[in-house]
Scaffold this active site. Structure first.
Site, PDB file in Angstrom:
ATOM      1  N   SER A  26     -60.059  72.701 -58.992  1.00 21.36           N
ATOM      2  CA  SER A  26     -60.125  73.332 -60.029  1.00 21.36           C
ATOM      3  C   SER A  26     -59.051  74.059 -60.644  1.00 21.36           C
ATOM      4  CB  SER A  26     -61.489  74.497 -60.072  1.00 21.36           C
ATOM      5  OG  SER A  26     -61.070  75.261 -58.996  1.00 21.36           O
ATOM      6  N   THR A 159     -79.442  83.027-103.577  1.00 20.31           N
ATOM      7  CA  THR A 159     -80.435  82.796-102.380  1.00 20.31           C
ATOM      8  C   THR A 159     -80.565  81.214-102.919  1.00 20.31           C
ATOM      9  OG1 THR A 159     -82.330  83.026-103.958  1.00 20.31           O
ATOM     10  CG2 THR A 159     -81.647  85.078-102.715  1.00 20.31           C
ATOM     11  N   HIS A 160     -80.573  80.429-101.786  1.00 21.39           N
ATOM     12  CA  HIS A 160     -80.746  78.889-101.830  1.00 21.39           C
ATOM     13  C   HIS A 160     -79.460  78.240-102.621  1.00 21.39           C
ATOM     14  CE1 HIS A 160     -85.295  79.388-101.235  1.00 21.39           C
ATOM     15  NE2 HIS A 160     -84.941  80.476-102.155  1.00 21.39           N
ATOM     16  N   SER A 281     -52.458  68.003 -99.151  1.00 22.23           N
ATOM     17  CA  SER A 281     -52.910  66.679 -98.828  1.00 22.23           C
ATOM     18  C   SER A 281     -51.641  65.655 -99.021  1.00 22.23           C
ATOM     19  CB  SER A 281     -53.992  66.120 -99.912  1.00 22.23           C
ATOM     20  OG  SER A 281     -53.992  64.611 -99.971  1.00 22.23           O
ATOM     21  N   GLN A 326     -68.820  75.888 -60.574  1.00 22.35           N
ATOM     22  CA  GLN A 326     -67.347  75.720 -60.881  1.00 22.35           C
ATOM     23  C   GLN A 326     -67.227  75.299 -62.419  1.00 22.35           C
ATOM     24  OE1 GLN A 326     -64.190  74.477 -57.992  1.00 22.35           O
ATOM     25  NE2 GLN A 326     -64.099  72.527 -59.219  1.00 22.35           N
TER      26      GLN A 326
END
Ligand code: ARG
Length: 462
Positions: A26, A159-160, A281, A326
């Protein structure tokens, strides 16, 4: 490279399989515990000296050696990789013996890696919780800055994801402020349970040396010592609690990110992200993508994964320590890294966000978001609310057919639905009035919001 002599020599005659040794290791990730491992070892060394297990000279040499290891790790490139080790604990011990010889072999008296690793992780996490708490506060501060910079801005509330009722932009900011305030409280509570000293539990049964555990706790800043060695050597509840608290932080940041992403679309056009936290992009020249917020949203998933992973790892473990444990470290480390980074990026996004106030105000004034006001208006004049709701529904349908907002309907057309409607209806339907009537505690009336903003600010500077 061959493994440095491992920690369990005598019982073994054969060599570990190279691939198993690698699998078992580890040190690649638990080297992050180096500093706390040394701190905890110094405290343990002092306890051994007081217990007369070490003499003054040995203790001084051990402490000097431990400090030298820390110094070398900080200044010499590659220092940690020169000595292949199973984990950070075996690395430190091997280096110590290299540096100071035989005395170094006495440090592990009365201790096991089991209580050592639990102590290290708690010490380390305590410091990281403090850093995260600080960043939670910084993100809260950025929300308040935004609310103050646009203190008169109005936003459609949803809402929604359908337009519902208008709210103050500051009210929206303060909603996220509240979530982060709960996160801050949660971290404080988790910290309290992290801040318990397991050292002295040894492998599982407790130590046979007269170590003053309370004193060690005091030196390392732990508020309590653990009460049961079996439990303490194998308790990872604090890791679960921490990743749960981290998951909620990420959940809140992810919801905020989602709002910002949606509001920054051309379709909404409410927010504009700074170039500093957006990307373009490679193909479409017009694009400005909210990658920063998308990554915050996306990284919430990996933190939730760590929580689920830890729970699954722990659920079948017999008492006490098992090597499965571990696996706790990478989950906790990555949660810390991810939460810290997400808070930081979110703060930067908020600090550079431009709100297009005209757009949001126009959007808040349209889409029949004052229909509830009309129903309340009729209810105030004596119409039972259910009936008022139905009447207004029909008025809205009529207005949609006419292609106008409610407040653009001539009085006579509205009166055809209810004789209670009079000239004062137009004031009741106005955006300002719609907002101002939400005047109870927690409501979006501008006066209430201003008050809440002041209270939030002073809670933060406390
Ligand atoms: N590297 C180990 C861990 O992270 C340290 C404790 C090992 N203890 C043991 N008995 N093998 O859990």
């Amino acid at each position: 490279m061959s493994e440095s002599k491992n920690l369990w020599g005598g019982r073994f005659t054969g060599q570990a399989d190279e691939r198993f040794a690698e699998f078992n290791r580890s040190f690649g990730f638990d080297r992050r515990l180096l500093e706390v491992d040394v701190r905890a070892s110094i405290a343990h060394c002092e306890a051994l000296r007081r217990a007369a297990v070490l003499n003054d000279d040995e203790a001084a040499r051990i402490k000097g050696g431990l400090q030298a290891i820390l110094d070398s790790a900080a200044t010499e490139a590659g220092y940690l990789d020169e000595l292949p080790s199973e984990d950070v604990h075996s690395f430190v011990e091997a280096r110590l013996v290299q540096l100071i010889g035989e005395a170094g072999r006495k440090l592990h008296t009365g201790r096991s890696r089991n209580d050592q690793v639990a102590t290290d992780l708690r010490l380390w996490l305590r410091g990281e919780i403090d850093r995260i708490s600080e960043r939670v506060r910084a993100a809260q501060g950025a929300l308040l800055d935004l609310a103050e910079a646009y203190s008169t801005a109005v936003l459609p509330g949803y809402t929604h994801l359908q337009r519902a009722q208008p709210v103050m932009l500051a009210h929206w900011c303060l909603a996220y402020f509240e979530m982060l305030a709960r996160d801050g409280e949660r971290l404080t509570e988790v910290r309290r349970r992290v801040n318990v000293l397991p050292l002295g539990s040894a492998a599982l049964a407790g130590t046979s040396y007269p170590i003053e555990r309370e004193r060690v706790a005091h030196e390392l800043g732990f508020e309590q010592v653990s009460r049961n060695s079996l439990d303490a050597a194998s308790d990872r509840d604090f890791c679960v609690e921490f990743t749960a608290a981290g998951s909620l932080i990420m959940l809140h940041l992810s919801r905020l990110a989602e709002d910002i992403i949606v509001y920054a679309t051309a379709e909404f056009g409410f927010f504009e992200l700074s170039d500093a936290v957006a990307t373009g992009s490679s193909l479409m020249p017009q694009k400005k993508n909210p990658d920063s917020m998308e990554l915050v949203r996306g990284k919430a998933g990996r933190v939730f994964g760590h929580l689920a992973g830890l729970l699954a790892t722990l659920k079948g473990l017999p008492l006490a320590y098992n090597k499965d444990m571990q696996e706790d470290k990478e989950a906790v480390f990555d949660t810390v890294d991810t939460v810290l980074a997400a808070l930081e990026v979110t703060r930067t996004v908020l600090g550079n966000l431009r709100v297009r106030e005209e757009r949001t105000r126009e959007a808040a004034a349209r889409g029949y978001m004052n229909a509830t006001e009309l129903a309340d208006y009729l209810a105030r004049k004596g119409t039972p609310f259910r009936q008022a709701h139905d009447t207004v529904g029909r008025i809205v349908l009529h207005a949609i057919e006419r292609g106008v907002e409610l407040d653009a309907l001539p009085l006579e057309e509205m009166r055809a639905f209810s004789a209670f409607i009079e000239e004062d209806v137009y004031e009741a339907l106005s955006l300002d009035k719609t907002l101002a009537t939400k005047a109870q505690t927690g409501g979006t009336a501008p006066a209430r919001v201003a008050e809440a903003l002041r209270a939030a600010r002073s809670s933060l500077t406390e």
